[in-house]
Scaffold this motif. Structure first.
Motif, PDB file in Angstrom:
ATOM      1  N   ALA A   7      -7.564   0.555   8.158  1.00 14.64           N
ATOM      2  CA  ALA A   7      -7.826  -0.051   9.508  1.00 14.64           C
ATOM      3  C   ALA A   7      -6.426   0.233  11.105  1.00 14.64           C
ATOM      4  CB  ALA A   7      -7.341  -1.827   8.838  1.00 14.64           C
ATOM      5  N   GLU A   8      -6.474   1.072  11.324  1.00 13.10           N
ATOM      6  CA  GLU A   8      -5.754   1.963  11.674  1.00 13.10           C
ATOM      7  C   GLU A   8      -4.645   1.611  11.252  1.00 13.10           C
ATOM      8  OE1 GLU A   8      -6.440   1.425  15.773  1.00 13.10           O
ATOM      9  OE2 GLU A   8      -8.588   1.068  15.697  1.00 13.10           O
ATOM     10  N   MET A   9      -3.005   1.359  10.285  1.00 10.11           N
ATOM     11  CA  MET A   9      -2.335   1.093   9.257  1.00 10.11           C
ATOM     12  C   MET A   9      -1.774   2.338   8.316  1.00 10.11           C
ATOM     13  SD  MET A   9      -2.056  -2.840   9.762  1.00 10.11           S
ATOM     14  CE  MET A   9      -3.460  -3.123   8.177  1.00 10.11           C
ATOM     15  N   ASN A  10      -0.971   3.191   8.494  1.00  7.64           N
ATOM     16  CA  ASN A  10      -0.732   3.630   7.340  1.00  7.64           C
ATOM     17  C   ASN A  10      -0.103   2.360   6.380  1.00  7.64           C
ATOM     18  OD1 ASN A  10      -2.100   5.928   8.892  1.00  7.64           O
ATOM     19  ND2 ASN A  10       0.577   7.252   8.343  1.00  7.64           N
ATOM     20  N   ILE A  11      -0.431   2.802   5.260  1.00  7.61           N
ATOM     21  CA  ILE A  11       0.419   1.975   4.578  1.00  7.61           C
ATOM     22  C   ILE A  11       1.021   2.653   2.969  1.00  7.61           C
ATOM     23  CG2 ILE A  11       0.160  -0.213   2.845  1.00  7.61           C
ATOM     24  CD1 ILE A  11      -2.174  -1.492   4.796  1.00  7.61           C
ATOM     25  N   ALA A  12       2.026   2.246   3.159  1.00  7.86           N
ATOM     26  CA  ALA A  12       2.761   3.554   1.583  1.00  7.86           C
ATOM     27  C   ALA A  12       2.267   2.335   0.518  1.00  7.86           C
ATOM     28  CB  ALA A  12       3.527   3.619   1.443  1.00  7.86           C
ATOM     29  N   ASN A 127     -17.945  -2.557   4.046  1.00  4.94           N
ATOM     30  CA  ASN A 127     -18.042  -3.113   2.671  1.00  4.94           C
ATOM     31  C   ASN A 127     -18.758  -4.314   2.907  1.00  4.94           C
ATOM     32  OD1 ASN A 127     -15.739  -4.399   1.454  1.00  4.94           O
ATOM     33  ND2 ASN A 127     -14.700  -2.524   2.210  1.00  4.94           N
ATOM     34  N   ASP A 128     -19.134  -4.253   1.144  1.00  3.09           N
ATOM     35  CA  ASP A 128     -19.433  -5.284   0.422  1.00  3.09           C
ATOM     36  C   ASP A 128     -18.251  -6.629  -0.108  1.00  3.09           C
ATOM     37  OD1 ASP A 128     -22.206  -5.501  -0.079  1.00  3.09           O
ATOM     38  OD2 ASP A 128     -22.120  -5.074  -2.394  1.00  3.09           O
ATOM     39  N   ASP A 129     -17.443  -5.941   0.369  1.00  5.19           N
ATOM     40  CA  ASP A 129     -16.662  -7.803  -0.238  1.00  5.19           C
ATOM     41  C   ASP A 129     -15.144  -8.154   0.926  1.00  5.19           C
ATOM     42  OD1 ASP A 129     -15.343  -9.530  -1.986  1.00  5.19           O
ATOM     43  OD2 ASP A 129     -14.035  -8.229  -3.807  1.00  5.19           O
ATOM     44  N   LYS A 130     -14.351  -7.298   1.332  1.00  4.44           N
ATOM     45  CA  LYS A 130     -13.424  -7.832   2.073  1.00  4.44           C
ATOM     46  C   LYS A 130     -12.743  -6.587   2.858  1.00  4.44           C
ATOM     47  CE  LYS A 130     -11.747 -11.684  -1.750  1.00  4.44           C
ATOM     48  NZ  LYS A 130     -12.455 -10.327  -2.590  1.00  4.44           N
ATOM     49  N   PRO A 131     -13.774  -6.419   3.677  1.00  2.00           N
ATOM     50  CA  PRO A 131     -13.528  -6.180   4.825  1.00  2.00           C
ATOM     51  C   PRO A 131     -12.021  -6.112   6.191  1.00  2.00           C
ATOM     52  CG  PRO A 131     -15.725  -6.505   5.654  1.00  2.00           C
ATOM     53  CD  PRO A 131     -14.609  -7.123   3.962  1.00  2.00           C
ATOM     54  N   LEU A 132     -11.168  -6.034   6.859  1.00  3.97           N
ATOM     55  CA  LEU A 132     -10.282  -6.063   7.718  1.00  3.97           C
ATOM     56  C   LEU A 132     -10.964  -6.056   8.728  1.00  3.97           C
ATOM     57  CD1 LEU A 132      -7.083  -4.034   6.774  1.00  3.97           C
ATOM     58  CD2 LEU A 132      -7.106  -6.560   7.213  1.00  3.97           C
ATOM     59  N   VAL A 133     -10.563  -7.233   9.372  1.00  6.54           N
ATOM     60  CA  VAL A 133     -10.990  -7.900  10.668  1.00  6.54           C
ATOM     61  C   VAL A 133      -9.975  -7.346  11.717  1.00  6.54           C
ATOM     62  CG1 VAL A 133     -12.369  -9.405  12.829  1.00  6.54           C
ATOM     63  CG2 VAL A 133     -13.028  -9.090  10.742  1.00  6.54           C
ATOM     64  N   ARG A 134     -10.219  -7.186  13.208  1.00  4.09           N
ATOM     65  CA  ARG A 134      -8.692  -6.689  13.814  1.00  4.09           C
ATOM     66  C   ARG A 134      -9.358  -6.489  15.607  1.00  4.09           C
ATOM     67  NH1 ARG A 134      -4.174  -2.223  13.240  1.00  4.09           N
ATOM     68  NH2 ARG A 134      -2.847  -3.449  13.944  1.00  4.09           N
ATOM     69  N   GLU A 135      -8.528  -7.490  15.834  1.00  5.04           N
ATOM     70  CA  GLU A 135      -8.639  -8.063  17.524  1.00  5.04           C
ATOM     71  C   GLU A 135      -7.903  -6.986  18.521  1.00  5.04           C
ATOM     72  OE1 GLU A 135      -8.645 -11.315  20.477  1.00  5.04           O
ATOM     73  OE2 GLU A 135      -7.095 -11.611  18.821  1.00  5.04           O
ATOM     74  N   TYR A 143     -12.946  -3.358   9.827  1.00  5.14           N
ATOM     75  CA  TYR A 143     -12.407  -1.914   8.911  1.00  5.14           C
ATOM     76  C   TYR A 143     -13.021  -2.084   7.544  1.00  5.14           C
ATOM     77  CZ  TYR A 143     -10.314  -0.811  13.056  1.00  5.14           C
ATOM     78  OH  TYR A 143      -9.506  -1.131  14.408  1.00  5.14           O
ATOM     79  N   GLY A 144     -13.504  -0.938   7.082  1.00  6.62           N
ATOM     80  CA  GLY A 144     -13.564  -0.675   5.810  1.00  6.62           C
ATOM     81  C   GLY A 144     -12.459  -0.944   5.265  1.00  6.62           C
ATOM     82  N   THR A 145     -11.942  -1.431   3.789  1.00  5.39           N
ATOM     83  CA  THR A 145     -11.149  -0.992   2.921  1.00  5.39           C
ATOM     84  C   THR A 145     -11.539  -1.191   1.339  1.00  5.39           C
ATOM     85  OG1 THR A 145     -11.344  -3.296   2.005  1.00  5.39           O
ATOM     86  CG2 THR A 145     -10.422  -3.089   4.482  1.00  5.39           C
ATOM     87  N   PRO A 146     -10.485  -0.683   1.105  1.00  2.00           N
ATOM     88  CA  PRO A 146     -10.341  -0.639  -0.989  1.00  2.00           C
ATOM     89  C   PRO A 146     -11.139  -1.748  -1.514  1.00  2.00           C
ATOM     90  CG  PRO A 146      -8.155   0.573   0.012  1.00  2.00           C
ATOM     91  CD  PRO A 146      -9.201  -0.097   1.000  1.00  2.00           C
ATOM     92  N   TRP A 147     -11.491  -2.226  -0.989  1.00  6.13           N
ATOM     93  CA  TRP A 147     -11.493  -3.579  -1.806  1.00  6.13           C
ATOM     94  C   TRP A 147     -13.155  -3.672  -0.966  1.00  6.13           C
ATOM     95  CZ3 TRP A 147      -7.158  -3.142   0.994  1.00  6.13           C
ATOM     96  CH2 TRP A 147      -6.129  -2.967  -0.156  1.00  6.13           C
ATOM     97  N   ASN A 148     -13.579  -3.121  -1.346  1.00  9.85           N
ATOM     98  CA  ASN A 148     -15.324  -3.277  -1.722  1.00  9.85           C
ATOM     99  C   ASN A 148     -16.141  -3.173  -2.516  1.00  9.85           C
ATOM    100  OD1 ASN A 148     -15.208  -0.789  -3.007  1.00  9.85           O
ATOM    101  ND2 ASN A 148     -15.887   0.708  -1.437  1.00  9.85           N
ATOM    102  N   GLY A 149     -15.783  -4.259  -3.086  1.00  9.45           N
ATOM    103  CA  GLY A 149     -16.894  -4.846  -4.592  1.00  9.45           C
ATOM    104  C   GLY A 149     -16.921  -4.435  -5.136  1.00  9.45           C
ATOM    105  N   LYS A 150     -17.636  -4.863  -6.717  1.00 13.13           N
ATOM    106  CA  LYS A 150     -17.510  -4.538  -7.720  1.00 13.13           C
ATOM    107  C   LYS A 150     -18.745  -3.574  -7.911  1.00 13.13           C
ATOM    108  CE  LYS A 150     -21.259  -7.892  -8.958  1.00 13.13           C
ATOM    109  NZ  LYS A 150     -22.002  -9.313  -9.927  1.00 13.13           N
TER     110      LYS A 150
END
Length: 240
Positions: A7-12, A127-135, A143-150
């Motif tokens: 979601a346009e963020m770099n996360i370590a 994404n099929d479970d927990k995408p991120l929404v940003r304003e 945005y798609g995320t790694p948390w995309n369901g079973k």
């Protein structure tokens, strides 16, 4: 440690389990810069295991608990970046996102699959479970995320939100707009909530702007192509 572009963020992330790195691999970036570092602790992982046991009767594997702990850390951070996680199934169509949300087991994934079958390559699953929404940029972007369901359905992509559809099962297909107050209530039920009141207040402000600027639609539906065309007409004002 690996760095992910989400979601346009770099996360370590300094994970304890190699499986966690593989779980997040599609979002890996070559950048060496990051704005947030997450190091899950035994306590954080144990908390997610106990919560899973309490809610689902299954603590889940250690790396899944770690992945959820990472999500929870991002949840609090992202509020200050005008974003939040939403439990939904979302797809990209005509370069815009359509969100389908409802309680678990209602048929979000099934309805999204109907769109893929109906429109074919015109549809991309975000994404099929927990995408991120940003304003951002004066619009709400999902945005798609790694948390995309079973089933792992989703891509590392994004799109501006065109409409949010609240699903319910029904013997016949019908769609209609819903009012903003009801929409906020329904969205809150499917949002990963932050852990403190200040962040919750920011989330409520975002949701208020969201329901005022994006069409909110209730869809009572069957498992049929007609369910797709019914909500399509409501979203795109094609009532002919």
């Amino acid at each position: 440690m690996y760095i992910y572009r989400i979601a346009e963020m770099n996360i370590a992330v300094k994970a304890r389990y190699e499986e966690t790195y593989r779980y997040m691999a599609d979002f890996l970036t070559d950048s060496e810069e990051y704005e947030l570092l997450i190091e899950p602790t035994d306590e954080m992982i144990r908390y997610e295991a106990e919560l899973g046991e309490e809610i689902h009767g299954d603590s889940g594997s250690p790396y899944i608990c770690e992945a959820v702990a990472i999500l929870r850390e991002i949840c609090d951070y992202i509020i200050d970046k005008s974003g939040f996680f939403l439990h939904c199934s979302c797809l990209k169509y005509k370069e815009e996102a359509i969100i389908f949300t409802a309680p678990s087991g209602t048929g979000k994934s099934t309805h999204a699959a109907l769109w893929r079958r109906h429109f074919g390559d015109e549809v991309t699953m975000i994404n099929d479970d927990k995408p991120l929404v940003r304003e951002k940029y004066g619009r709400f972007i999902i945005y798609g995320t790694p948390w995309n369901g079973k089933h792992g359905i989703g891509e590392n992509t994004c799109a501006p939100v065109r409409a949010i559809v609240f699903l319910s099962q029904a013997p016949e297909n019908h769609a209609a707009p819903i009012n903003p107050v009801e929409a906020i209530t329904l969205l809150l039920q499917q949002t990963v909530l932050p852990s403190d009141k200040a962040h919750l207040s920011k989330l409520l402000d975002m949701l208020g702007r969201m329901v005022e600027t994006i069409p909110m639609i209730r869809l009572g539906c069957t498992i049929s192509d007609e369910a797709v065309t019914t909500v399509y007409r409501e979203i795109y004002d094609d009532h002919q």
